[in-house]
Scaffold this motif. Structure first.
Motif, PDB file in Angstrom:
ATOM      1  N   ARG A 248      25.714 -29.042 -48.976  1.00 13.65           N
ATOM      2  CA  ARG A 248      25.234 -27.798 -48.362  1.00 13.65           C
ATOM      3  C   ARG A 248      23.737 -27.869 -48.064  1.00 13.65           C
ATOM      4  NH1 ARG A 248      27.715 -22.252 -50.715  1.00 13.65           N
ATOM      5  NH2 ARG A 248      25.675 -21.562 -50.012  1.00 13.65           N
ATOM      6  N   GLU A 262      23.653 -17.303 -48.244  1.00  8.29           N
ATOM      7  CA  GLU A 262      23.411 -17.281 -46.802  1.00  8.29           C
ATOM      8  C   GLU A 262      23.521 -18.663 -46.170  1.00  8.29           C
ATOM      9  OE1 GLU A 262      19.802 -15.284 -45.847  1.00  8.29           O
ATOM     10  OE2 GLU A 262      20.426 -13.388 -46.767  1.00  8.29           O
ATOM     11  N   LYS A 263      23.640 -19.683 -46.986  1.00  7.66           N
ATOM     12  CA  LYS A 263      23.741 -21.048 -46.488  1.00  7.66           C
ATOM     13  C   LYS A 263      25.165 -21.566 -46.695  1.00  7.66           C
ATOM     14  CE  LYS A 263      19.246 -21.766 -45.615  1.00  7.66           C
ATOM     15  NZ  LYS A 263      18.691 -22.160 -44.314  1.00  7.66           N
ATOM     16  N   LYS A 286      29.874 -20.064 -46.983  1.00  4.50           N
ATOM     17  CA  LYS A 286      28.847 -19.072 -47.296  1.00  4.50           C
ATOM     18  C   LYS A 286      29.473 -17.717 -47.597  1.00  4.50           C
ATOM     19  CE  LYS A 286      27.850 -17.806 -42.466  1.00  4.50           C
ATOM     20  NZ  LYS A 286      26.832 -17.895 -41.382  1.00  4.50           N
TER      21      LYS A 286
END
Length: 371
Positions: A248, A262-263, A286
């Motif tokens: 990620r 949010e990622k 996410k």
């Protein structure tokens, strides 16, 4: 006619001469089979885990040419003798009156793909490992000019299922419809997965292709090369060497403190039956994303409720797709160059194909009945 028949679970198929099916009645058609693909479900069925009746001619994903039509085949389907068609396993003779058949999303009238009373070619009815097979005209789709039977057969289950999975993940199913959307595919180097990578990229998505086997990863590298410039939209991840969190960060950048949700990818497709594959995929998605599961392990998946409650992840499952999706998928594959990586065998070598499958052969293994 020649057919490969499974007479007992956990035993080899037997090549036999069996009667050719009679002239089709009702909505049915008779298909001269050109190619029949082997699917994971064929292996599950042959193990006895699905408790269906034997003997049975397997394969629920095949393609061929119509040689006869029943009297009730709807003219609206634009089918005729000599037409080339792809044939999925579902649904053979649905009841026409249940909820699935009457709320069928504009499929043929009274035809429900998920009707619980319907048969399944290759499972409850004979499938494609024979020279001639009977199908319900409402379950088939015309082959586009760009595809032959060998290209088409693997798309009848693997292609349709992954197409439906992408649609369920929120991808708009047209060229460019996935622009701005990121999709992870856990098990991307398998039969469904390598087709999913191609579909997703050509729909416009950015793809994170995850697998954990040498053969699968080699197949993914081949797919990326074949995609040319579009290959830049695929990030291949070896789950043995890189944790989901590290992947990620490498792909999306390090999140701000307390904003890790949010990622990540907008959606993840879970194809293997392994809990590790499910966990890895869930860690890539996410907050407010979606997880689409295709596999159905006997003991299920362990799900963490906090992913649903605190991260607002939606989990959905898919099984093949409707007839109008089948037709759209075939046309898209034909026009946009989506092709399974196949290895072909003559009908008499089906048991060799099965051995190769269990040995971990990559791509799709297909019986070529023209050999």
């Amino acid at each position: 006619m020649r057919a490969q028949v499974l007479e007992a679970f956990n035993t080899p198929y037997k090549l036999k001469d069996i009667p050719k099916p009679a002239e089709p009645q009702g909505h049915d058609i008779l298909v001269s089979v050109g190619a029949a693909s082997y699917c994971h479900t064929d292996a599950v069925f042959a193990s006895g885990a699905m408790w269906q009746d034997l003997p049975r001619v397997g394969s629920h994903e095949f393609a061929g040419t119509i040689v006869a039509l029943g009297p009730d085949v709807p003219s609206s389907l634009n089918l005729s003798v000599g037409a080339r068609v792809g044939v999925p396993g579902r649904a053979f003779h649905p009841c026409g009156s249940c909820y699935e058949c009457t709320h069928n999303d504009d499929d043929p009238h009274g035809y429900g793909v998920w009707c619980s009373k319907a048969g399944n070619l290759g499972l409850t009815r004979n499938g494609g490992f024979e020279e001639f097979a009977v199908a319900d005209s409402r379950q088939v789709a015309p082959m586009p000019d760009e595809l032959d039977a060998i290209n088409t057969a693997p798309l009848m289950c693997a292609g349709l299922t992954i197409w439906n999975a992408l649609a369920t993940a929120g991808v708009k199913m047209e060229v460019g419809g996935g622009k701005g959307k990121s999709v992870a595919i856990s098990g991307a180097g398998g039969g469904l997965g390598h087709l999913g990578v191609q579909f997703a990229v050509k729909l416009g998505c950015d793809v994170v292709a995850v697998d954990a086997g040498d053969k699968a990863l080699a197949l993914l590298e081949e797919i990326v090369r074949d995609l040319g410039d579009l290959g830049s939209k695929v990030t291949v991840v070896d789950a043995r060497k890189q944790s989901a969190e590290d992947a990620r960060v490498a792909i999306f950048g390090k999140p701000e403190p307390d904003l890790a949700g949010e990622k990540g990818v907008d959606a993840v497709l879970i194809l293997p039956e392994a809990q590790q594959a499910f966990d890895y995929g869930m860690q890539l998605v996410k907050s407010h994303g979606i997880c689409v599961t295709v596999s159905f392990p006997k003991d299920g998946f362990l799900m963490q409720p906090r992913d649903l409650v605190f991260r607002h992840i939606t989990i959905k499952g898919v099984l093949v797709g409707r007839n109008h999706q089948l037709r759209a998928m075939l046309q898209f594959a034909g026009k946009n160059g989506v092709r399974a990586k196949v290895k072909t065998y003559p009908l008499e070598k089906l048991n060799e194909l099965v051995q190769d499958y269990h040995a971990g052969a990559s791509g799709k293994l297909v019986i070529d009945l023209q050999r």
